[in-house]
Design a protein around this motif. Structure first.
Motif, mmCIF file in Angstrom:
data_model
loop_
_atom_site.group_PDB
_atom_site.id
_atom_site.type_symbol
_atom_site.label_atom_id
_atom_site.label_comp_id
_atom_site.label_asym_id
_atom_site.label_seq_id
_atom_site.Cartn_x
_atom_site.Cartn_y
_atom_site.Cartn_z
ATOM 1 N N TYR A 1 0.825 -1.211 0.000
ATOM 2 C CA TYR A 1 0.000 0.000 0.000
ATOM 3 C C TYR A 1 0.859 1.261 0.000
ATOM 4 C CZ TYR A 1 -4.796 -1.670 0.279
ATOM 5 O OH TYR A 1 -6.021 -2.210 -0.038
ATOM 6 N N VAL A 2 1.967 1.239 0.709
ATOM 7 C CA VAL A 2 2.859 2.404 0.714
ATOM 8 C C VAL A 2 3.432 2.635 -0.687
ATOM 9 C CG1 VAL A 2 5.006 3.366 1.623
ATOM 10 C CG2 VAL A 2 3.426 2.186 3.152
ATOM 11 N N LYS B 1 2.722 5.948 -3.095
ATOM 12 C CA LYS B 1 3.771 6.783 -3.689
ATOM 13 C C LYS B 1 3.558 6.921 -5.195
ATOM 14 C CE LYS B 1 7.422 6.086 -0.264
ATOM 15 N NZ LYS B 1 8.785 5.562 -0.012
ATOM 16 N N LYS B 2 3.179 5.837 -5.863
ATOM 17 C CA LYS B 2 2.898 5.919 -7.297
ATOM 18 C C LYS B 2 1.713 6.848 -7.554
ATOM 19 C CE LYS B 2 4.728 1.414 -8.702
ATOM 20 N NZ LYS B 2 4.443 0.135 -9.383
ATOM 21 N N ILE B 3 0.703 6.756 -6.711
ATOM 22 C CA ILE B 3 -0.469 7.622 -6.831
ATOM 23 C C ILE B 3 -0.073 9.079 -6.636
ATOM 24 C CG2 ILE B 3 -2.595 8.241 -5.583
ATOM 25 C CD1 ILE B 3 -2.973 5.115 -5.278
ATOM 26 N N MET B 4 0.797 9.349 -5.681
ATOM 27 C CA MET B 4 1.280 10.709 -5.464
ATOM 28 C C MET B 4 2.084 11.197 -6.665
ATOM 29 S SD MET B 4 3.819 12.130 -2.460
ATOM 30 C CE MET B 4 5.196 11.130 -3.085
ATOM 31 N N PHE B 5 2.971 10.364 -7.191
ATOM 32 C CA PHE B 5 3.785 10.758 -8.344
ATOM 33 C C PHE B 5 2.914 11.029 -9.578
ATOM 34 C CE2 PHE B 5 7.430 8.074 -6.426
ATOM 35 C CZ PHE B 5 7.843 9.155 -5.659
ATOM 36 N N ASN C 1 2.800 9.255 6.575
ATOM 37 C CA ASN C 1 4.216 9.528 6.841
ATOM 38 C C ASN C 1 5.034 9.687 5.565
ATOM 39 O OD1 ASN C 1 3.848 9.473 9.593
ATOM 40 N ND2 ASN C 1 4.539 7.359 9.851
ATOM 41 N N THR C 2 4.508 9.203 4.432
ATOM 42 C CA THR C 2 5.305 9.198 3.197
ATOM 43 C C THR C 2 4.708 10.030 2.066
ATOM 44 O OG1 THR C 2 4.231 7.098 2.586
ATOM 45 C CG2 THR C 2 6.381 6.963 3.651
ATOM 46 N N THR C 3 3.461 10.501 2.219
ATOM 47 C CA THR C 3 2.819 11.312 1.181
ATOM 48 C C THR C 3 1.990 12.402 1.855
ATOM 49 O OG1 THR C 3 0.653 10.214 0.982
ATOM 50 C CG2 THR C 3 2.525 9.172 -0.145
ATOM 51 N N ASP C 4 1.473 13.315 1.039
ATOM 52 C CA ASP C 4 0.534 14.317 1.548
ATOM 53 C C ASP C 4 -0.863 14.085 0.975
ATOM 54 O OD1 ASP C 4 0.991 15.002 -1.068
ATOM 55 O OD2 ASP C 4 1.543 17.092 -0.672
ATOM 56 N N LEU C 5 -1.179 12.852 0.640
ATOM 57 C CA LEU C 5 -2.456 12.516 0.025
ATOM 58 C C LEU C 5 -3.616 12.616 1.019
ATOM 59 C CD1 LEU C 5 -1.393 9.305 -1.952
ATOM 60 C CD2 LEU C 5 -1.886 11.555 -2.946
ATOM 61 N N HIS C 6 -4.744 13.114 0.549
ATOM 62 C CA HIS C 6 -6.012 13.028 1.271
ATOM 63 C C HIS C 6 -6.399 11.544 1.304
ATOM 64 C CE1 HIS C 6 -10.247 14.531 2.164
ATOM 65 N NE2 HIS C 6 -10.466 13.267 1.847
#
Length: 328
Positions: free
Chosen positions: A131-132, A136-140, A191-196
């Motif tokens: 999931y992490v 990260k892929k979703i954030m990128f 902790n690793t993204t700023d995603l809602h």
């Protein structure tokens, strides 16, 4: 007085309506799972026609999942490239967009069709790490947020189900323990993204336990909740329709948490939606099938001040796993 087309907040996201477009199947990928021009055109129609938040069609965490023939895939080689184009389209029209992600069958660490009670700690850590990586892929790819499919019959909904999860370790027993695996996923993503982080969560048979699940999620990092239902008839009580139960429960959740609550599906009449959001604490409504019929209908509603979706609720798009209206 609340209105469907209010400029308001969905957590940390600025939105221009209270309607959340909920995605489901993807039938317009090519054989290599690349996105086609029809997909990009569909997202553009959604983004520029007064939807508050777009949620993508389902993105499978794992290949060879139950519905993976009808979904996107997080590990597609072109996932970031293709979806960066999708998110750019949405943002060009100032529309937030969430990536909907989940899985039904647990096939990890060389084991197939893992049941909730058979997961080892290593299996749990593998899922959480996956999931992490997905987040990260979703954030990128430029998404504003992630929808965790932890409702309906998705695997993580079964982890939280008091009737299915009979574990005796830290991931079973109490309500908090059954939600622990999801809470740890939320914490890792935070902790690793700023995603809602938007969580689609069930009303189970035990309403008090279901409410406690929602409160725990809201207190531990979820930015919004969508209330849906477990897809099994025995979970519903005689004398009440599924929709009546969902409205009552979603209203109760909204009164008990400080984050946005979305009522999932089943409504397609502007006047009735306005009445609902003004007689309950529910602030947002999600729709899926009306957008399959016509991605532009909200613009007509806004212009005319009233309206009803032309969707016949035939459910062919659901049963045929299509992202286009089969009546058309």
């Amino acid at each position: 007085m609340k209105g469907i087309f209010d400029n308001t907040k969905f957590g940390n996201l600025d939105v221009s309506s209270r309607i959340i477009r909920n995605g489901l199947w993807e039938s317009q990928n090519d054989s290599g799972k690349n996105l086609t021009q029809e997909v990009f055109d569909r997202y553009e129609k959604l983004a520029k026609n007064n939807v508050g938040v777009i949620t993508t069609e389902l993105i499978s965490m794992y290949s060879h999942d139950r519905f993976s023939d009808y979904t996107h895939y997080i590990n597609s080689p072109l996932f970031i490239k293709d979806f960066k184009e999708v998110t750019d389209i949405a943002h060009e029209h100032n529309t937030p967009i969430l990536a909907q992600i989940g899985f039904v069958n647990c096939n990890i660490n060389g084991k197939q069709m893992m049941e909730v009670n058979d997961l080892t700690i290593e299996d749990i850590r593998t899922i959480q790490a996956d999931y992490v990586v997905a987040a990260k892929k979703i954030m990128f790819a430029g998404f504003d947020g992630i929808e965790l499919c932890i409702g309906n019959n998705f695997y993580l909904s079964r982890v939280m189900d008091p009737f299915e999860n009979t574990r005796s370790d830290d991931y079973g027993g109490s309500t908090y323990n059954r939600v622990r695996m999801v809470l740890e996923i939320i914490k890792l993503i935070k902790n690793t993204t700023d995603l809602h982080i938007h969580c689609k969560v069930n009303l189970y048979q035990d309403e008090d336990d279901s409410l406690e699940i929602c409160k725990i999620l809201a207190e531990n990092g979820a930015d919004s909740l969508q209330i849906t239902r477990f897809l099994s008839p025995q979970y519903f009580r005689k004398g009440q329709s599924n929709q009546d139960m969902l409205v009552g429960f979603a209203d109760k959740v909204a009164k008990n948490v400080s984050i946005p609550v979305v009522l999932g599906g089943g409504r397609s009449d502007m006047d009735k939606i306005n009445e609902l959001i003004n007689t309950t604490d529910i602030d947002f409504i999600s729709m899926q099938r009306p957008f399959v019929k016509d991605p532009t209908f909200l613009t007509k509603w806004k212009a005319e001040g009233h309206g009803k979706s032309e969707c016949k609720t035939c459910n062919n798009c659901y049963w045929k796993k299509e992202s286009v209206c089969l009546i058309e």
